[in-house]
Structures are given as C-alpha cells and as structure tokens.
Scaffold this motif. Structure first.
Motif, short mmCIF file in Angstrom:
data_model
loop_
_atom_site.label_atom_id
_atom_site.label_comp_id
_atom_site.label_asym_id
_atom_site.label_seq_id
_atom_site.Cartn_x
_atom_site.Cartn_y
_atom_site.Cartn_z
N ALA A 31 34.59 34.86 -50.06
CA ALA A 31 34.77 35.80 -48.95
C ALA A 31 35.52 35.08 -47.83
CB ALA A 31 33.42 36.29 -48.47
N PRO A 32 36.07 35.82 -46.87
CA PRO A 32 36.75 35.16 -45.74
C PRO A 32 35.90 34.10 -45.06
CG PRO A 32 37.23 37.50 -45.72
CD PRO A 32 36.23 37.28 -46.81
N GLY A 33 34.59 34.35 -44.93
CA GLY A 33 33.73 33.36 -44.31
C GLY A 33 33.64 32.06 -45.09
N ASP A 34 33.71 32.16 -46.43
CA ASP A 34 33.70 30.95 -47.26
C ASP A 34 34.95 30.12 -47.03
OD1 ASP A 34 31.27 31.75 -48.52
OD2 ASP A 34 32.41 33.07 -49.84
N TYR A 35 36.08 30.80 -46.97
CA TYR A 35 37.33 30.08 -46.71
C TYR A 35 37.33 29.45 -45.32
CZ TYR A 35 39.58 32.00 -50.92
OH TYR A 35 39.91 32.30 -52.21
N SER A 36 36.82 30.19 -44.34
CA SER A 36 36.80 29.65 -42.97
C SER A 36 35.97 28.38 -42.88
CB SER A 36 36.25 30.71 -42.01
OG SER A 36 37.15 31.79 -41.88
N THR A 37 34.87 28.33 -43.64
CA THR A 37 34.05 27.13 -43.66
C THR A 37 34.79 25.97 -44.30
OG1 THR A 37 32.00 28.42 -43.75
CG2 THR A 37 31.88 26.14 -44.49
N ALA A 38 35.43 26.23 -45.44
CA ALA A 38 36.12 25.16 -46.17
C ALA A 38 37.32 24.62 -45.41
CB ALA A 38 36.56 25.68 -47.54
N ILE A 39 38.08 25.50 -44.78
CA ILE A 39 39.36 25.10 -44.20
C ILE A 39 39.19 24.32 -42.89
CG2 ILE A 39 39.90 27.07 -42.68
CD1 ILE A 39 42.66 27.17 -44.12
N GLN A 40 37.97 24.22 -42.41
CA GLN A 40 37.73 23.41 -41.22
C GLN A 40 37.94 21.92 -41.50
OE1 GLN A 40 34.29 24.53 -38.66
NE2 GLN A 40 33.99 26.22 -40.08
N ASN A 41 37.96 21.56 -42.79
CA ASN A 41 38.20 20.16 -43.18
C ASN A 41 39.38 20.12 -44.15
OD1 ASN A 41 38.18 17.49 -43.93
ND2 ASN A 41 36.01 17.44 -44.47
N PRO A 42 40.62 20.26 -43.65
CA PRO A 42 41.80 20.32 -44.53
C PRO A 42 41.93 19.11 -45.45
CG PRO A 42 42.38 20.98 -42.31
CD PRO A 42 40.99 20.42 -42.23
N HIS A 43 41.58 17.93 -44.97
CA HIS A 43 41.71 16.73 -45.79
C HIS A 43 40.84 16.82 -47.04
CE1 HIS A 43 42.60 12.53 -46.67
NE2 HIS A 43 41.31 12.36 -46.93
N HIS A 44 39.72 17.48 -46.94
CA HIS A 44 38.81 17.60 -48.08
C HIS A 44 39.14 18.80 -48.97
CE1 HIS A 44 35.12 17.52 -50.43
NE2 HIS A 44 34.91 18.78 -50.10
N CYS A 45 39.55 19.92 -48.38
CA CYS A 45 39.65 21.15 -49.17
C CYS A 45 41.01 21.36 -49.82
CB CYS A 45 39.29 22.37 -48.32
SG CYS A 45 40.54 22.86 -47.11
N PHE A 46 42.05 20.63 -49.39
CA PHE A 46 43.37 20.83 -49.96
C PHE A 46 43.80 19.65 -50.83
CE2 PHE A 46 43.96 23.47 -46.01
CZ PHE A 46 44.03 24.69 -46.67
N MET A 47 44.62 19.95 -51.85
CA MET A 47 45.22 18.92 -52.68
C MET A 47 46.67 18.66 -52.26
SD MET A 47 45.41 18.78 -56.86
CE MET A 47 43.63 18.96 -56.98
N ASP A 48 47.33 19.69 -51.73
CA ASP A 48 48.71 19.57 -51.30
C ASP A 48 48.81 18.56 -50.15
OD1 ASP A 48 51.59 20.91 -51.14
OD2 ASP A 48 50.83 20.78 -49.09
N PRO A 49 49.72 17.58 -50.24
CA PRO A 49 49.79 16.51 -49.22
C PRO A 49 50.03 17.03 -47.80
CG PRO A 49 51.04 15.90 -51.17
CD PRO A 49 50.64 17.33 -51.36
N GLU A 50 50.90 18.02 -47.65
CA GLU A 50 51.18 18.53 -46.31
C GLU A 50 49.98 19.28 -45.74
OE1 GLU A 50 55.80 19.31 -45.55
OE2 GLU A 50 54.98 20.62 -47.11
N LEU A 51 49.31 20.06 -46.57
CA LEU A 51 48.16 20.82 -46.10
C LEU A 51 46.99 19.89 -45.78
CD1 LEU A 51 48.21 24.02 -48.35
CD2 LEU A 51 49.28 23.63 -46.12
N LYS A 52 46.84 18.81 -46.57
CA LYS A 52 45.74 17.86 -46.33
C LYS A 52 45.82 17.26 -44.92
CE LYS A 52 44.34 14.91 -49.48
NZ LYS A 52 43.02 15.39 -49.91
N LYS A 53 47.06 17.09 -44.44
CA LYS A 53 47.26 16.48 -43.11
C LYS A 53 47.30 17.52 -42.00
CE LYS A 53 50.05 12.77 -45.15
NZ LYS A 53 51.40 12.16 -45.20
N GLY A 54 47.08 18.78 -42.36
CA GLY A 54 47.24 19.85 -41.40
C GLY A 54 46.05 20.05 -40.49
N LYS A 55 46.27 20.87 -39.47
CA LYS A 55 45.23 21.26 -38.54
C LYS A 55 45.26 22.77 -38.43
CE LYS A 55 43.56 20.67 -33.80
NZ LYS A 55 43.81 20.04 -32.47
N VAL A 56 44.13 23.41 -38.73
CA VAL A 56 44.08 24.88 -38.73
C VAL A 56 43.97 25.40 -37.31
CG1 VAL A 56 41.56 24.94 -39.00
CG2 VAL A 56 42.95 26.88 -39.79
N SER A 57 44.62 26.53 -37.04
CA SER A 57 44.52 27.17 -35.73
C SER A 57 43.12 27.76 -35.56
CB SER A 57 45.57 28.27 -35.60
OG SER A 57 46.87 27.73 -35.60
#
Length: 294
Positions: free
Chosen positions: A9-35
C-alpha cells in the motif's frame, strides 16, 4: 514475485522509501533523498495503479513510480516501449527506466519505474489558471494536436490520456507521464494494461478493454474539444468541472446528446466547437474502433 503476495500500500512504500540507501538497488536512487512534508514524511502522489515519489540525487531529480496494483505484462510492456522509442524523437515523452528489482518493502523486492522528474501542473490545474486568457487555451489546444499527431505518427498510443497524465510546464509545454497502458505494434493482440480514466474514454473501451493503435483517438478529441469549448465559454468550467474531468463525464458518453454539457456545446458561439460536438456525439453512438485519429 509470488502472485498471492499482496502489493504494498502507499503507506508501506512511504515507510520503506525513508531509507533510500537500504530500499533501492539502483545506484542513483540509493544516494537519493526523498521529498518530504513539514512533518518529515515522504510526499507520495497516489493514482489508480501507483504512488509516485520525488527523489533528488547528485543534482538530478527523479520520479519513482511504485505500483500498488498489478499491470498486465508490466515488465514486458516497459521493455518493449523502451526498445521501440530508441531513435524516435518524441519530445512530449519523458526518459524512463523500468527496474524489476526496484524497491525493497518488508523483505520483498517490487518493481518501480524511474523517470526524470517533470516540473509542471496537471492539465486541469493549468487550465483552471488560464480560463480568462483565451489565447493561452487556444495555443494549448493547437499544441495538443501536435502531441497527438506525434504519437499517431509513431503508430503508438498512450492508453490513458487524461488530465492527471498530462503535465504543462512553466513555458506552457505539454509532457505526458504514466506509461502503463501504452499501445505498441509489438503488443497488438495483447490484453490492455489498463482501460483509462472513465471521464475520457469511449464506453465500449471501458466495458470491453479495447486496445489498438487508435486507442487515443476518443480521449484526444474529448480533450481538444474541451479546450476549444472553454476558450469560447470559460463558464463551462464552473458548471461542469468536478475535479476528475475537464468538462465531460462518463455519463455524458453513455447518453450522447442528451445531457446538459451537450446542450451547452451545441449552442456554442464557436462554429468549430459545434462541429466537433456533433462528431463526438456520433462517435459515442458507434464502435470505438471507428473513431479516427484527431
């Protein structure tokens, strides 16, 4: 990914995306900062099939599209679209990458679409801001014809042309987002990824899932006619816009010529609006396959 496992659900994604380094495999996204909002929580914009987040990484800004519902043959569609668009110059489309292992949620990988971020207003927001500037609406309508012509000239269709998938930037330039429902020649005969927003689609497409090269023809005309009608009569906005349309609703297409918006447009001061209104009414009464490209 097991079919029985529910999509986040959207809430699940919002929880995960707070830590881009952990939740993403893509190098650019791992270094990102979510708005985030004023509470420090990720800002996600939810649609019918996905929730979209903005990430800044290394001077670039990306839109990360996370799916909350399955899209038919999702990976094959995006891979086929990416191949097809190579070498084709379509300035109204946005660069994207489909990532099968896109985001880690509750220990499970889910796909995402990584796109360049498009700054702009959704079509209905932009139109609302220029109702009294009829020349702007006229330019927008003319540009819309060019957008539609570029797609049909490439023998492809967006599949869900509607206000939320059409962005207008500060220079007044249109760009299209959300490519889940694209039609390509290579996908002819496949089931559609989606059937589009009911306030823009021919009733037969909603009921039967029509999917062909002229899929965009009906909504393209709905949008074009709406822009011309609003240029001639800005008061249509207050009377018929409800936040989920421009001026037409699904019921208008099911009852061609018999609802209030039809009566209003038939008496427009603009002769082209009257002509196109008659054409749209006729197309509503016939098969969706017979609707010609704008």
């Amino acid at each position: 990914m097991p079919a029985a496992r529910p999509w986040p659900a959207p809430g699940d994604y919002s929880t995960a995306i707070q830590n881009p380094h952990h939740c993403f495999m893509d190098p650019e996204l791992k270094k990102g900062k979510v708005s985030t909002n004023t509470l420090g929580l990720p800002i996600g914009v939810s649609g019918n099939f996905a929730v979209v987040y903005q990430l800044q990484s290394g001077g670039k800004v990306f839109a990360v599209r996370c799916f909350i519902r399955p899209v038919t043959d999702q990976q094959q569609r995006y891979e086929a679209l990416s191949r097809y668009l190579q070498g084709i110059q379509l300035p109204y489309l946005v660069n994207f990458t489909y990532l099968p292992q896109g985001i880690l949620v509750r220990g499970q990988w889910y796909p995402v679409v990584k796109m360049e971020w498009v700054s702009g207003q959704q079509l209905h927001q932009y139109v609302a801001g220029c109702l009294q500037r009829t020349h702007v609406l006229g330019r927008l309508a003319a540009q819309w014809r060019g957008v539609v012509a570029s797609l049909s000239g490439a023998h492809i269709a967006h599949g869900d042309l509607q206000h939320g998938n059409i962005l207008v930037n500060g220079q007044g330039t249109i760009q299209l987002v959300d490519y889940d429902g694209f039609f390509l020649p290579a996908l002819r005969g496949s089931p559609p990824g989606e059937v589009g927003h009911i306030n823009y689609q021919h009733p037969e497409r909603i009921a039967q899932g029509y999917y062909a090269e002229n899929t965009d023809a009906f909504p393209a005309l709905v949008i074009y006619l709406s822009l011309l009608a609003l240029r001639a009569d800005p008061g249509l906005w207050e009377d018929f816009h409800n936040g989920e349309n421009l001026i037409f609703r699904a019921d208008d297409f099911k009852r061609p010529g018999r609802t209030a918006v039809w009566r209003r447009l038939k008496h427009s001061m603009d002769a082209e609006v009257q002509r196109l209104t008659a054409e749209l009414e006729r197309f509503c009464q016939g098969p969706v396959s017979a609707v010609p490209n704008l």
